[in-house]
Design an enzyme around this catalytic site. Structure first.
Site, PDB file in Angstrom:
ATOM      1  N   GLU A  64       2.743 -16.460  13.364  1.00  0.00           N
ATOM      2  CA  GLU A  64       3.512 -16.085  12.167  1.00  0.00           C
ATOM      3  C   GLU A  64       2.638 -15.270  11.215  1.00  0.00           C
ATOM      4  OE1 GLU A  64       1.922 -17.594   9.499  1.00  0.00           O
ATOM      5  OE2 GLU A  64       0.750 -18.714  10.962  1.00  0.00           O
ATOM      6  N   GLU A  75      -1.320 -16.314  12.764  1.00  0.00           N
ATOM      7  CA  GLU A  75      -0.966 -15.164  13.600  1.00  0.00           C
ATOM      8  C   GLU A  75      -0.863 -15.519  15.091  1.00  0.00           C
ATOM      9  OE1 GLU A  75      -3.321 -11.615  12.988  1.00  0.00           O
ATOM     10  OE2 GLU A  75      -3.630 -12.069  10.873  1.00  0.00           O
TER      11      GLU A  75
END
Length: 347
Positions: A168, A311
């Site tokens: 994310e 991430e």
């Protein structure tokens, strides 16, 4: 969302066959620990002991969160788009790490404040509202973002992807994730909220106060995960919830990253408990809720390295470990080949 009805239990016959193969290899039984369990779990997911992880993708759900206006982060919302663009261009942290392990990286705009070229556009809205003042999203928006995540899995599955890493990017999402986790775990913000990307003690106190206010204002229904997500979550969390549900629909293992990914995984498991068996834990994030969420899911993470980058960077590190375990699993280094008596399992 009707696709969720297609989720079935993993194939126990394939799990047993994988375990039998592990036990035939010339080594002490169970000596590769969690990696043996995860390879056998993948066999159950795909319905075959012939596990293939050659095609893999990291999916980074990108979205903005209205709660940033409460000064709960070091960075402004604009950083979301900057990093999402770097991911789309192949230059961010996750890209650099994923390239080491032959992992394709995909940036998905599921709700950023701006439009970023190179991302897969699945935008539900231009960012969420401030959870401290009211609901972040409508229930319809949550369902749309979850459906977008399922769609991403469908498309990758059609392209031959065998395993998906969840990730994310969304400034402020440790606040929304902590708020959702408080409700799911029945804990206070003081127990759950962490420093995120690096808050001062004053900033952490402000974050805790905002989460308390958000829960008080919104009164989320603990037994309704869609309601909890709509009132306290974000489009990135909802999109990743869709990834985990989509993994179960299309029988593709999905790797949990850090605390935000784990919140999404827990939400998916509440929507459909069967999808828990399609998830793989990777690491235990430094955020306080991470270990509790994995325990709630009944999952153990092989990596404990104080990671907190996001991430998908922690989750992608699981793949070379699985590759190494899979090399042993597929080897001819067996008791039979070496004419050694096989170990006996004692209970």
């Amino acid at each position: 969302m009707e696709r969720i009805s297609r989720i079935v239990p993993v194939d126990k016959t394939a799990v047993s066959a994988a375990n039998e193969r592990w036990n035939s290899i010339a080594k002490p039984l169970g000596s590769l620990g969690l990696f043996e369990d995860q390879i056998a779990q993948i066999a159950g997911i795909i319905g075959s002991p012939d596990v293939d992880l050659s095609e893999r993708a990291a999916v980074v759900m990108c979205a903005d969160n209205g709660v940033v206006c409460e000064n709960v982060t070091q960075s402004p919302s604009g950083v979301t788009a900057i990093v999402a663009k770097a991911i789309a261009d192949g230059t961010s942290n996750i890209n650099i790490m994923a390239d080491c392990f032959n992992v394709r990286t995909v940036a998905v705009d599921v709700g950023m404040n701006s439009d970023v070229s190179g991302t897969i556009r699945k935008k539900t809205a231009y960012g969420t509202k401030n959870i401290a003042d009211g609901a972040a999203m409508t229930e319809e928006q949550v369902i749309a973002a979850i459906s977008a995540g399922i769609d991403v899995v469908r498309d990758l599955y059609k392209q031959g992807v065998k395993i998906i890493v969840s990730g994310e990017m969304g400034i402020g999402n440790t606040t929304t994730a902590a708020a959702v986790a408080c409700v799911m775990l029945d804990k206070t913000p003081e127990e759950i909220a962490g420093r995120g990307a690096g808050l001062s003690s004053e900033g952490l106190a402000r974050k805790i106060a905002v989460i308390n206010r958000a829960i008080k204002v919104n009164k989320p229904k603990r037994d309704n995960p869609i309601d909890v997500l709509s009132k306290l979550g974000g489009f990135d969390i909802a999109g990743m919830t869709g990834l985990f549900l989509g993994g179960a629909v299309y029988r593709v293992p999905v790797v949990i990253d850090g605390v935000i990914s784990a919140v999404s995984a827990a939400a998916a498991a509440e929507i459909c408990p069967l999808c828990r068996d399609y998830m793989l834990a990777s690491h235990i994030s430094e955020e306080p809720a991470a270990r509790l969420l994995l325990e709630k899911l009944g999952l153990k993470a092989p990596i404990s390295a104080e990671l907190r980058l996001g991430e998908g960077t922690g989750a992608v590190l699981l793949l070379p470990m699985l590759d190494a375990a899979l090399a042993v699993y597929n080897s001819s280094h067996s008791f039979e080949k070496l004419s050694i008596k096989q170990y006996t399992k004692f209970t």
